[in-house]
Design a protein around this motif. Structure first.
Motif, short mmCIF file in Angstrom:
data_model
loop_
_atom_site.label_atom_id
_atom_site.label_comp_id
_atom_site.label_asym_id
_atom_site.label_seq_id
_atom_site.Cartn_x
_atom_site.Cartn_y
_atom_site.Cartn_z
N LYS A 236 -0.11 -1.42 -2.48
CA LYS A 236 0.82 -2.22 -1.69
C LYS A 236 1.79 -2.95 -2.63
O LYS A 236 2.99 -2.95 -2.41
CB LYS A 236 0.02 -3.23 -0.86
CG LYS A 236 0.86 -4.01 0.12
CD LYS A 236 -0.04 -4.86 0.98
CE LYS A 236 0.75 -5.92 1.71
NZ LYS A 236 -0.13 -6.90 2.35
N GLU B 10 0.98 6.62 3.53
CA GLU B 10 0.43 7.25 2.33
C GLU B 10 -0.73 6.43 1.78
O GLU B 10 -1.77 6.94 1.38
CB GLU B 10 1.56 7.35 1.29
CG GLU B 10 1.20 8.12 0.05
CD GLU B 10 2.30 8.03 -1.00
OE1 GLU B 10 2.02 8.23 -2.17
OE2 GLU B 10 3.47 7.72 -0.61
N LYS C 64 4.21 3.48 0.49
CA LYS C 64 4.38 3.41 1.95
C LYS C 64 3.04 3.33 2.68
O LYS C 64 2.05 3.89 2.23
CB LYS C 64 5.14 4.65 2.44
CG LYS C 64 6.59 4.68 2.01
CD LYS C 64 7.46 3.98 3.04
CE LYS C 64 8.90 3.83 2.57
NZ LYS C 64 9.05 3.33 1.19
N ARG C 65 3.08 2.64 3.79
CA ARG C 65 1.90 2.37 4.58
C ARG C 65 1.05 3.61 4.86
O ARG C 65 -0.16 3.64 4.60
CB ARG C 65 2.34 1.74 5.91
CG ARG C 65 1.23 1.38 6.85
CD ARG C 65 0.67 0.07 6.41
NE ARG C 65 -0.57 -0.20 7.13
CZ ARG C 65 -0.70 -1.21 7.98
NH1 ARG C 65 0.29 -2.02 8.19
NH2 ARG C 65 -1.84 -1.42 8.58
#
Ligand SMILES: Nc1ncnc2c1ncn2[C@@H]1O[C@H](COP(=O)(O)OP(=O)(O)O)[C@@H](O)[C@H]1O
Ligand SMILES: [Mg+2]
Lengths: 335, 373
Positions: B101, B109, B106-107
């Motif tokens: 993070k 992935e 990206k969220r």
């Protein structure tokens, strides 16, 4: 279970998540009937001492002007509560004053929390030479509440840039500018009769900084290092780890500070002359009967008391709503 | 994946130097264990590799890049801490994925990766729990997963198992080794527990008060300890020490009580006349009838060890222990003999504590200072 269902080896048996069971703390003193009686007597008398005045306010707020001015005083509850409340609310421009107070109290709360959090962050997590001097400077301001420094604070509020002006004058920079460009240097930032003026002098908070510092000191070093290894810089760590972890502290601080911000009287009384920026605590004063306001009529104590109840309400709502967080934030055992 | 080279590294706190010029070359993909008692500077050394402590002197290079002035996140190391150091307010998934993070992954992935890593350490069903709701072993796994997900070049462990109970510790030890074998990243593991060290290590680094006494495979360290310090630290029960003088003529060491401990002729010749410390492992000795064997001793007490018995004896006023499957309980004070095969005798210089070893191409001291190779 058949042979086929039996696992080849039973691995670590996972225990159910542990529930925290709160055990009763053993009392400091023995639980004898006499002790119980005595402690309850003390508790109850304390309660009465606190509730007594509030009852008097409430009783007076339910009475008519005649009833409230009877001699000897009439302590019973009457039936004119809503009339008095509505008279208190409408006789003055209370609505806008409430909004003013809410703005000031919220501004003070937010400002204090941000300042306290950032100051404590700087003091606890950065290893620099000034950390202890700064901490002590902040700490010493505990001894300098607004009431003590009210005159210089007023001077600054009247022109926040006057200290800089003084420096420029004293060092001769103003003279130089005047000589070179012919411009008379006059810095001015007047904060009288503004929300900024109401809020700013109140947001520096040694108490809050201290509360945050104590909380930050309980954060294990390993957690800081784990965040470093994960690539989080200081501000990221503050945002992602410290702020969420200090939510209960924040709630406790917010509660205390909201009440104190709401109850501010002396400072608004001093710097606000424009009714548009008046706060309720000051406005309340205008309902309290004295020779000027009654003009010889019968003093309307019932309306004044009803107004007092109104002014008391928001802090009570905040305290009740935050109560659970508040207690947790102050004892803060959950980690 | 990377090799680490540590050149003349020092650490100074105020006026105290706690690491005194350490040299070490760690090969790519190796599992290195740094072993030593508490306070010897293991953690400090590890934290200098990680970037959590400044390097006061010398140089550390990871994969050929000197990292002295790099931030921890730029060094490509992941660390597992003793007390797990999980973020208490984040879920297991949040903890594992935090580094990604921060790195701006990206969220979607990130979630997929977190799930995969959590599955690989057996945490999939706990992904939405908070660390406070997990057992010690599970928390340790979260800490591992948090390190794994970053695909680091180097894994650093600072006594990660010392808060677990004995059984779980063994289990997690196996798991760590399995993960290392699967991932193949260079691992540096700090511990004070010689068992943990012996079982995990490709090579061990034995530290003593801020210096390295020996670097070697667990067998080397056990079979040919470089100093009396290493000899006494490695092996359980601990090695026995006696002192005496080498006599080439008798091909033995003469002890103060008049007894003789036979040496190999080569060793006796090489160190004739030297005052030495003799190191004898309890498991290399055997009891025999009084008057036979090299040593005469008095029985002190007996300790049951399960498969073996540990016999505590006194040679005059020096304690000596003998570990043997042939368990013999005797009354205190009874005379016994101890046989000492010549090839199990370790010799150390009395003053320096360095190993004395004779043989083809003998190096009297094999204190290894492996400079960058
Ligand atoms: N921050 C510090 N300030 C001063 N001395 C320290 C500090 N950290 C560690 N030390 C000292 O350095 C030595 C080595 O510590 P450490 O590396 O933690 O030992 P180990 O991990 O082997 O138990 C100890 O003597 C310790 O007292
Ligand atoms: Mg340590």
């Amino acid at each position: 279970m058949t042979q086929a269902e039996l696992p080849l080896a039973t691995s670590e048996i996972l225990p159910a998540p542990r529930r925290r069971t709160r055990r009763r703390r053993p009392g400091l003193v023995e639980n004898t009937p006499w002790m119980n009686l005595a402690t309850h007597a003390i508790l109850i008398s304390g309660l009465l001492l606190l509730l007594g005045p509030i009852y008097l306010v409430f009783a007076a707020a339910t009475q008519t002007v005649q009833e409230v001015n009877q001699i000897p005083p009439n302590l019973s509850i009457s039936s004119h509560f809503w009339e008095n409340i509505s008279e208190a609310w409408f006789s003055r421009d209370f609505q806008s004053k409430f909004i003013n107070s809410a703005i000031v109290a919220s501004g003070v709360v937010i400002g204090k929390i941000v300042i306290a959090c950032i100051t404590a962050f700087g003091i606890v997590f950065f290893d620099h030479r000034l950390r202890m001097p700064i901490f002590w400077l902040v700490f010493i301001t505990l001894m300098l509440p607004l009431e003590v420094r009210i005159v210089p604070t007023y001077a600054v509020a009247a022109n926040a840039l006057s200290p800089f002006q003084a420096i420029l004058d004293w060092t001769g920079v103003s003279w130089l500018i005047n000589a070179v460009s012919g411009v008379e240097l006059a810095l001015e930032w007047n904060m009288l009769n503004t929300y900024t003026g109401l809020i700013m002098p109140l947001i520096a908070t040694a108490t809050g900084t201290f509360l945050y510092r104590q909380f930050f000191l309980t954060i294990p070093d390993e957690l800081v290092e784990a965040a470093k290894m994960d690539g989080a810089g200081p501000l990221r760590f503050l945002r992602d780890v410290l702020v969420p972890l200090s939510a209960t502290n924040m709630a406790a601080l917010a509660t205390i500070m909201f009440v104190s911000g709401w109850n501010q009287f002396l400072w608004p009384l001093l710097i606000i002359t424009d009714p548009a920026h008046e706060v309720v605590a000051v406005e309340l004063r205008s309902l309290i009967p004295n020779a000027n306001t009654t003009g010889g009529g019968i003093p309307k104590w019932n309306v004044a008391m009803a107004a007092s109840l109104l002014v008391m309400l928001p802090p009570i709502v905040v305290v009740v709503a935050m109560q659970r967080w508040f207690v947790r934030g102050l004892i803060s055992t959950e980690k | 994946m990377a090799d680490i080279s540590i050149r003349d590294v020092r650490k100074v706190y105020g006026k105290d130097e706690v690491i005194h010029g350490v040299n070490l070359a760690i090969h790519n993909g190796e599992f290195i264990v740094i072993l030593g008692p508490s306070g010897c500077g293991k953690s400090t050394l590890l934290r200098m590799i990680a970037g959590l402590e400044d390097i006061s002197g010398g140089e550390i290079a990871i994969a050929g890049t000197v990292v002295n002035d790099l931030e921890p996140r730029e060094r490509g190391c992941a660390m597992v801490f003793q007390n797990y150091a999980l973020y208490p307010h984040m879920t297991v998934g949040g903890n594992i994925g935090y580094a990604l993070k921060v790195a701006g992954v990206k969220r979607a992935e990130r979630d997929a990766k977190v799930r995969a890593v959590a599955r690989s350490v057996g945490l999939e069903e706990f992904i939405d729990r908070k660390p406070g709701q997990l057992s010690g072993g599970q928390r340790q796994r979260v800490a591992m997963a948090r390190a794994i997900i970053r695909e680091p070049k180097v894994f650093l462990f600072d006594e990660p198992l010392s808060n677990l109970d004995a059984k779980l510790r063994v289990q997690m030890r196996h798991e760590i080794r399995r993960i290392h074998n699967r991932i193949g990243a260079t691992s540096v593991f700090v511990t004070h527990d010689q068992h943990e060290g012996m079982t995990l290590a490709d090579r061990m680094v034995i530290m003593n008060k801020g210096t390295i006494d020996q670097v070697g495979t667990p067998e080397e360290v056990y079979n040919r300890p470089a100093t009396t310090y290493v000899a006494g630290f490695i092996g359980s029960p601990a090695m026995n020490f006696l002192s005496g003088e080498v006599r080439a003529g008798e091909s033995a060491v003469a002890l103060a009580d008049g007894s003789r401990i036979a040496l190999t002729p080569a060793a006796a010749r090489a160190f004739d006349g030297r005052l030495v410390q003799i190191g004898l492992r309890p498991e290399a000795l055997a009891l025999c009838a009084p008057g036979e064997g090299a040593l005469r001793a008095r029985f002190d007490f007996y300790e049951e060890m399960g498969s073996d018995g540990l016999h505590h004896l006194m040679v005059e006023d020096v304690p000596l222990s003998v570990l043997s499957a042939h368990k013999q309980r005797m009354p205190e004070g009874q005379e016994v003999g101890v046989t000492v095969p010549p090839e199990v005798v370790h010799l150390f210089d009395v003053e320096s504590g360095q190993r004395l070893e004779a043989g083809p191409g003998a190096v009297a001291t094999i204190k290894r200072m492996e400079h960058a190779e």
